[in-house]
Design an enzyme around this catalytic site. Structure first.
Site, mmCIF file in Angstrom:
data_model
loop_
_atom_site.group_PDB
_atom_site.id
_atom_site.type_symbol
_atom_site.label_atom_id
_atom_site.label_comp_id
_atom_site.label_asym_id
_atom_site.label_seq_id
_atom_site.Cartn_x
_atom_site.Cartn_y
_atom_site.Cartn_z
ATOM 1 N N HIS A 65 -92.092 -0.444 10.960
ATOM 2 C CA HIS A 65 -92.442 0.977 10.926
ATOM 3 C C HIS A 65 -92.672 1.392 9.476
ATOM 4 O O HIS A 65 -91.879 1.053 8.592
ATOM 5 C CB HIS A 65 -91.299 1.785 11.555
ATOM 6 C CG HIS A 65 -91.484 3.260 11.407
ATOM 7 N ND1 HIS A 65 -92.671 3.901 11.688
ATOM 8 C CD2 HIS A 65 -90.625 4.239 11.003
ATOM 9 C CE1 HIS A 65 -92.534 5.198 11.470
ATOM 10 N NE2 HIS A 65 -91.307 5.429 11.044
ATOM 11 N N CYS A 103 -90.265 7.914 16.213
ATOM 12 C CA CYS A 103 -91.057 6.874 15.538
ATOM 13 C C CYS A 103 -91.043 5.547 16.291
ATOM 14 O O CYS A 103 -91.840 4.652 15.986
ATOM 15 C CB CYS A 103 -90.566 6.676 14.110
ATOM 16 S SG CYS A 103 -90.654 8.170 13.130
ATOM 17 N N ASN A 137 -95.796 8.234 6.677
ATOM 18 C CA ASN A 137 -95.113 7.947 7.941
ATOM 19 C C ASN A 137 -95.815 8.723 9.053
ATOM 20 O O ASN A 137 -95.750 9.954 9.088
ATOM 21 C CB ASN A 137 -93.642 8.369 7.810
ATOM 22 C CG ASN A 137 -92.836 8.119 9.071
ATOM 23 O OD1 ASN A 137 -93.395 7.801 10.129
ATOM 24 N ND2 ASN A 137 -91.529 8.280 8.976
HETATM 25 N N1 COA Z 1 -89.645 15.195 -5.409
HETATM 26 C C1 COA Z 1 -88.760 15.178 -6.411
HETATM 27 N N2 COA Z 1 -87.438 15.137 -6.211
HETATM 28 C C2 COA Z 1 -87.018 15.103 -4.935
HETATM 29 C C3 COA Z 1 -87.885 15.111 -3.851
HETATM 30 C C4 COA Z 1 -89.261 15.159 -4.121
HETATM 31 N N3 COA Z 1 -90.192 15.164 -3.171
HETATM 32 N N4 COA Z 1 -87.173 15.061 -2.713
HETATM 33 C C5 COA Z 1 -85.880 15.010 -3.053
HETATM 34 N N5 COA Z 1 -85.782 15.048 -4.404
HETATM 35 C C6 COA Z 1 -84.579 15.013 -5.219
HETATM 36 C C7 COA Z 1 -83.351 15.446 -4.464
HETATM 37 O O1 COA Z 1 -83.238 16.857 -4.482
HETATM 38 C C8 COA Z 1 -82.248 14.772 -5.253
HETATM 39 O O2 COA Z 1 -82.004 15.532 -6.406
HETATM 40 P P1 COA Z 1 -80.491 15.702 -6.959
HETATM 41 O O3 COA Z 1 -80.051 14.311 -7.275
HETATM 42 O O4 COA Z 1 -80.673 16.575 -8.118
HETATM 43 O O5 COA Z 1 -79.742 16.305 -5.827
HETATM 44 C C9 COA Z 1 -82.891 13.461 -5.710
HETATM 45 O O6 COA Z 1 -84.317 13.675 -5.608
HETATM 46 C C10 COA Z 1 -82.493 12.272 -4.873
HETATM 47 O O7 COA Z 1 -82.607 12.626 -3.501
HETATM 48 P P2 COA Z 1 -82.315 11.608 -2.342
HETATM 49 O O8 COA Z 1 -82.480 12.294 -1.042
HETATM 50 O O9 COA Z 1 -81.016 10.909 -2.629
HETATM 51 O O10 COA Z 1 -83.502 10.557 -2.572
HETATM 52 P P3 COA Z 1 -83.749 9.198 -1.877
HETATM 53 O O11 COA Z 1 -83.858 8.142 -2.874
HETATM 54 O O12 COA Z 1 -82.812 8.967 -0.707
HETATM 55 O O13 COA Z 1 -85.196 9.399 -1.264
HETATM 56 C C11 COA Z 1 -86.203 9.818 0.858
HETATM 57 C C12 COA Z 1 -85.408 10.393 -0.284
HETATM 58 C C13 COA Z 1 -86.404 10.882 1.909
HETATM 59 C C14 COA Z 1 -87.539 9.376 0.317
HETATM 60 C C15 COA Z 1 -85.455 8.595 1.437
HETATM 61 O O14 COA Z 1 -84.100 8.935 1.643
HETATM 62 C C16 COA Z 1 -86.025 8.097 2.721
HETATM 63 O O15 COA Z 1 -87.162 7.673 2.786
HETATM 64 N N6 COA Z 1 -85.196 8.090 3.774
HETATM 65 C C17 COA Z 1 -85.566 7.548 5.059
HETATM 66 C C18 COA Z 1 -86.537 8.437 5.696
HETATM 67 C C19 COA Z 1 -87.038 7.856 6.957
HETATM 68 O O16 COA Z 1 -87.161 6.676 7.093
HETATM 69 N N7 COA Z 1 -87.339 8.759 7.824
HETATM 70 C C20 COA Z 1 -88.013 8.490 9.016
HETATM 71 C C21 COA Z 1 -87.293 7.648 9.947
HETATM 72 S S1 COA Z 1 -88.440 7.426 11.155
#
Ligand code: COA
Length: 345
Positions: free
Chosen positions: A272, A132, A302
């Site tokens: 980003h 990215c 993204n």
């Molecule tokens: N829909 C519903 N629930 C979802 C889900 C979805 N699409 N994806 C994950 N969950 C659930 C998980 O299973 C978890 O459930 P649990 O608590 O029962 O285990 C819960 O939601 C929380 O998951 P978590 O991963 O802690 O959520 P989060 O708040 O961290 O959000 C992202 C997840 C991926 C959106 C977030 O972590 C993120 O954006 N991270 C950075 C990603 C990034 O920047 N990537 C690119 C870098 S270039």
């Protein structure tokens, strides 16, 4: 493991003032495919819902390339607009760089396909892989090449067909990513404006936070590789989130300090576009008001290396900056990699 380009760290390029030449961005372009994947569409594919996606990411829609489309096709559309905006003929280009993690093929470089498609007959071309951060890294390389006298006009593109490496059965990643391309034309210009400084960093120890294991030499294409779903992006979302916030703040401050300016001097901050919550926390920690932070991820998701040039082209089209304004861009991605660039428009 850290490095910088045109910055203060070891391996830094010349300081502002050392050379009479800079690169100025004279044209911007963006392109996204017409097909749209909405949160409602994703609800039918995986166990998710619009409320969760909106709350956790800020994303509403993403654009998806047609089957059979090549990355260089997306590049071409964005590049044509950027060249037109700059009033530069493709035959005048010396340099073509494409930042991408989804090239047309392992080789030749997507930049070479783009060069042929657009008719940049006298340019040299290469791809740059920094996930990215690919566009800001590519911008930095083009800027350094122009400063070093290795060309006067460069086309820099960030482009991705991430839908080719997204696992649409994995709800934790498939909601995030979209396809698209953004392009910039850099032209040699006198000292005083243009790209003021770029700052590049990576930490390979953290590669496992976001990666795509298959398709390289470690896991070449094979029926087993496909069966084990190794051709898809894997991500530790939570950990990646924390590093993204930390590093984007850090490298933004590095650019400000380097140039003796404060965040109050920055007309527009373009981070980003990965997650709205990341953007909000970074903006808050930097102390920049929301109205000077550019966000378009609700439409595109993204788009990795394409995210910043798409945002820049969109910001320009919306009149969010004018000639003479300072614009700060900051990227973060797999590698891990992170980077910033401060530009006087
Ligand atoms: N829909 C519903 N629930 C979802 C889900 C979805 N699409 N994806 C994950 N969950 C659930 C998980 O299973 C978890 O459930 P649990 O608590 O029962 O285990 C819960 O939601 C929380 O998951 P978590 O991963 O802690 O959520 P989060 O708040 O961290 O959000 C992202 C997840 C991926 C959106 C977030 O972590 C993120 O954006 N991270 C950075 C990603 C990034 O920047 N990537 C690119 C870098 S270039």
């Amino acid at each position: 493991m850290s490095n910088a380009a045109n910055g203060t760290a070891p391996g830094a390029g010349p300081s502002p003032g050392d050379r009479p030449i800079r690169a100025h961005v004279t044209g911007w372009g963006r392109y996204v495919p017409s097909q749209v994947l909405t949160n409602a569409d994703l609800e039918k594919m995986v166990d998710t819902n619009d409320e969760w996606i909106t709350e956790r990411t800020g994303i509403k829609t993403r654009h998806i390339a047609e089957p059979g489309a090549a990355n260089s096709d997306l590049c071409l559309e964005a590049a044509r607009i950027a060249l037109d905006d700059a009033g530069v003929d493709p035959a005048e280009l010396d340099i073509v760089i494409v930042g991408t993690l989804t090239p047309d093929m392992p080789f030749p470089a997507t930049a070479c396909f783009l060069q042929a498609k657009i008719g940049a007959t006298r340019a040299y071309g290469m791809d740059l892989s920094a996930a990215c951060s690919g566009f800001v890294y590519s911008l930095s390389v083009a800027d350094a090449l122009i400063r070093a006298g290795r060309g006067k006009k460069a086309l820099v593109v960030g482009a991705e067909i991430l839908s080719s490496v997204v696992d649409y059965t994995d709800r934790s990643t498939c909601i995030l990513f979209g396809d698209g391309a953004g392009a910039a034309v850099l032209t040699e210009c006198p000292e005083g404006d243009g790209v003021l400084s770029c700052h590049l960093h990576s930490d390979g120890n953290l590669w496992k936070l976001i990666y795509c294991p298959g398709g390289g030499t470690l896991h070449p294409y094979s029926p087993e590789m496909v069966e084990q779903r190794l051709r898809f992006i894997r991500m530790a979302g939570n950990e990646t989130f924390k590093h993204a916030v930390l590093r984007m703040v850090e490298v933004s401050n590095e650019a400000l300090t380097r140039n003796g300016v404060t965040i109050d001097d920055v007309k527009l901050f373009i981070p980003h576009q990965a997650n709205l919550r990341i953007i909000q926390v970074v903006g808050k920690r930097l102390g920049i008001p929301e109205e000077r932070v550019f966000v378009d991820l609700e439409k595109y998701g993204n788009t990795s290396a394409a995210s910043i040039p798409i945002a820049l082209a969109e910001a320009k089209a919306q009149g969010r900056f004018a000639a003479g304004d300072l614009v700060l861009v900051v990227a973060f991605g797999g590698g891990l990699t992170w980077a910033s660039a401060l530009m006087r428009m």
